[in-house]
Scaffold this active site. Structure first.
Site, short mmCIF file in Angstrom:
data_model
loop_
_atom_site.label_atom_id
_atom_site.label_comp_id
_atom_site.label_asym_id
_atom_site.label_seq_id
_atom_site.Cartn_x
_atom_site.Cartn_y
_atom_site.Cartn_z
N LYS A 1 0.85 -1.18 -0.11
CA LYS A 1 0.07 0.01 -0.05
C LYS A 1 1.00 1.43 0.00
O LYS A 1 2.15 1.15 0.16
CB LYS A 1 -1.01 0.02 1.30
CG LYS A 1 -1.50 -1.34 1.71
CD LYS A 1 -2.45 -1.87 0.42
CE LYS A 1 -3.19 -3.16 0.90
NZ LYS A 1 -3.66 -4.19 -0.15
C1 PLP Z 1 -4.57 -5.23 1.09
C2 PLP Z 1 -6.11 -5.36 0.89
C3 PLP Z 1 -6.64 -5.84 2.06
C4 PLP Z 1 -6.05 -6.69 3.09
O1 PLP Z 1 -5.00 -5.81 3.68
P1 PLP Z 1 -3.95 -6.58 5.12
O2 PLP Z 1 -3.63 -5.15 5.69
O3 PLP Z 1 -3.09 -7.00 4.15
O4 PLP Z 1 -4.89 -7.31 5.91
C5 PLP Z 1 -8.08 -5.73 2.42
N1 PLP Z 1 -8.74 -5.31 1.12
C6 PLP Z 1 -8.20 -4.67 0.13
C7 PLP Z 1 -9.23 -4.20 -0.93
C8 PLP Z 1 -6.92 -4.90 0.04
O5 PLP Z 1 -6.45 -4.47 -1.04
#
Ligand code: PLP
Length: 375
Positions: A180
């Site tokens: 992210k």
């Molecule tokens: C990355 C992601 C998640 C999960 O996030 P984590 O912090 O890795 O648990 C959930 N929803 C979406 C749309 C994502 O891109």
């Protein structure tokens, strides 16, 4: 080799982690509280609750929204699988709706067709950082008396109608996974304006415990905690939070840099007729967590060959966002549904490298090789 993404972490972030380790307070302590306060201020939300990742954030958001067995929650299939999993954890059933081809975000019109007597909530994803049509969904949820939960895993720092994602609806979940825009290793945050949600979220992330370690530590009187409901261990550590505080300071700058790269791609590719570029609706300001290009039927090369040829030239790419209903974990229960728009977007899209700092010659190489292969 040009990677698909890399986290922006510098000496200042490392120093913050180092200093926190030496303080001896390394989980759910002062750094976590400071990160929460700063994050709430940044997003404009009243409260923020730090947790271990966005998947656990979404799980807790489901619980405080009252989702349980026998309920249905509508969400996109075209999303990372954690979106649907967070619904499954409560015993409820994810019901997959279609997305809009231009934004990859949930279609309000198709969502409405999926509402039944069992529907309890909509889980709205801001896919690849692009804000979804929040107001349309607020309206829809009000009309049908549904809860709205935002999966803003990718959308930290993005805005909708001039306001940062994080305070438009009752509950919003963020991720700090390295893929992210800012990262704490793993990590997540929940924002809300509701004091009742805030109190319950703090209980649930730490075993249902009424008095946290820090309060007991600082108290001059002996106090005993109680465990008022079955909670979870979804804590964030202070080491992560210390990094998060420093990352948050850099977020607006990181987004500006990402937007310059996206603008360079747009300028270079906009006249090519066999592809469709992602468009930012006039109501939105995106952080470009990912830059996904759709190959139309008249493209001279198929998506997978294009990915291989780019890799041969030292450029990593990824295929379009996954379709959850076609994965084994869901195909047994959801395999017979058809989502032609989502399936086509997954099958024909390619995600290009986008990270900070991306050197001028790296951006140019991606552009040149992509143009050579697609023309
Ligand atoms: C990355 C992601 C998640 C999960 O996030 P984590 O912090 O890795 O648990 C959930 N929803 C979406 C749309 C994502 O891109």
């Amino acid at each position: 080799m040009i990677p698909i993404a890399k986290p922006y972490l510098d000496k200042e972030d490392a120093q913050a982690a180092y200093e926190t380790i030496l303080t001896g307070w390394i989980t759910q302590g002062p750094r976590v509280q400071e990160f929460e306060e700063k994050f709430a201020k940044y997003t404009g939300a009243k409260y923020a609750v730090a947790v271990s990742n966005c998947t656990t954030a979404l799980h807790l958001a489901m619980i405080v929204s009252g989702i349980s067995e026998d309920d249905e929650v509508i969400c996109p299939s075209l999303s990372y699988i954690a979106t649907a999993n967070s619904i499954k954890y409560t015993g409820a059933t994810p019901i997959f709706a279609e997305v809009c081809p231009e934004t990859y975000n949930l279609s309000a019109a198709d969502t409405e067709t999926k509402i039944t007597a069992k529907t309890k909530a909509v889980l709205l994803v801001h896919q690849m950082g692009m804000p979804a049509e929040i107001d349309a969904f607020k309206q829809l949820c009000e009309t049908y008396n549904l809860k709205l939960i935002e999966d803003a895993a990718c959308a930290v720092g993005s805005s909708y109608k001039g306001k940062k994602i994080g305070s438009h609806s009752e509950i919003i979940c963020f991720s700090f996974h390295p893929r992210k825009v800012i990262s704490t290793g793993d990590g997540g945050m929940i924002t809300t304006n509701r004091p009742d949600y805030y109190e319950r979220l703090k209980l649930l992330r730490q075993h249902g415990m009424t008095v946290n370690d820090r309060v007991r530590h600082e108290s001059s009187k002996v106090i005993f905690e109680e465990y008022v409901e079955v909670g979870y261990n979804y804590r964030m550590t202070d080491i992560q939070a210390a990094v998060g505080i420093k990352q948050l300071d850099k977020l607006d700058w990181l987004i500006e840099e990402r937007r310059k790269i996206a603008a360079a791609y747009y300028k270079a590719f906009r006249d090519i007729d066999c592809i469709r570029l992602p468009e930012e609706p006039s109501t939105c300001y995106t952080n470009w967590q990912s830059y996904s290009i759709y190959l139309k039927k008249n493209a001279p090369i198929d998506r997978n060959t294009l990915m291989q040829k780019l890799l041969d030239e030292g450029i990593a790419t990824r295929r379009g966002v996954m379709t959850t209903h076609r994965e084994l974990a869901y195909s047994k229960t959801h395999g017979n549904i058809k989502l032609p728009v989502s399936e086509d977007l997954h099958d024909r899209s390619i995600i290009l490298p986008l990270y900070v700092p991306m050197k001028e010659q790296e951006i140019q190489k991606v552009i040149d090789v992509f143009l050579k292969l697609i023309r």
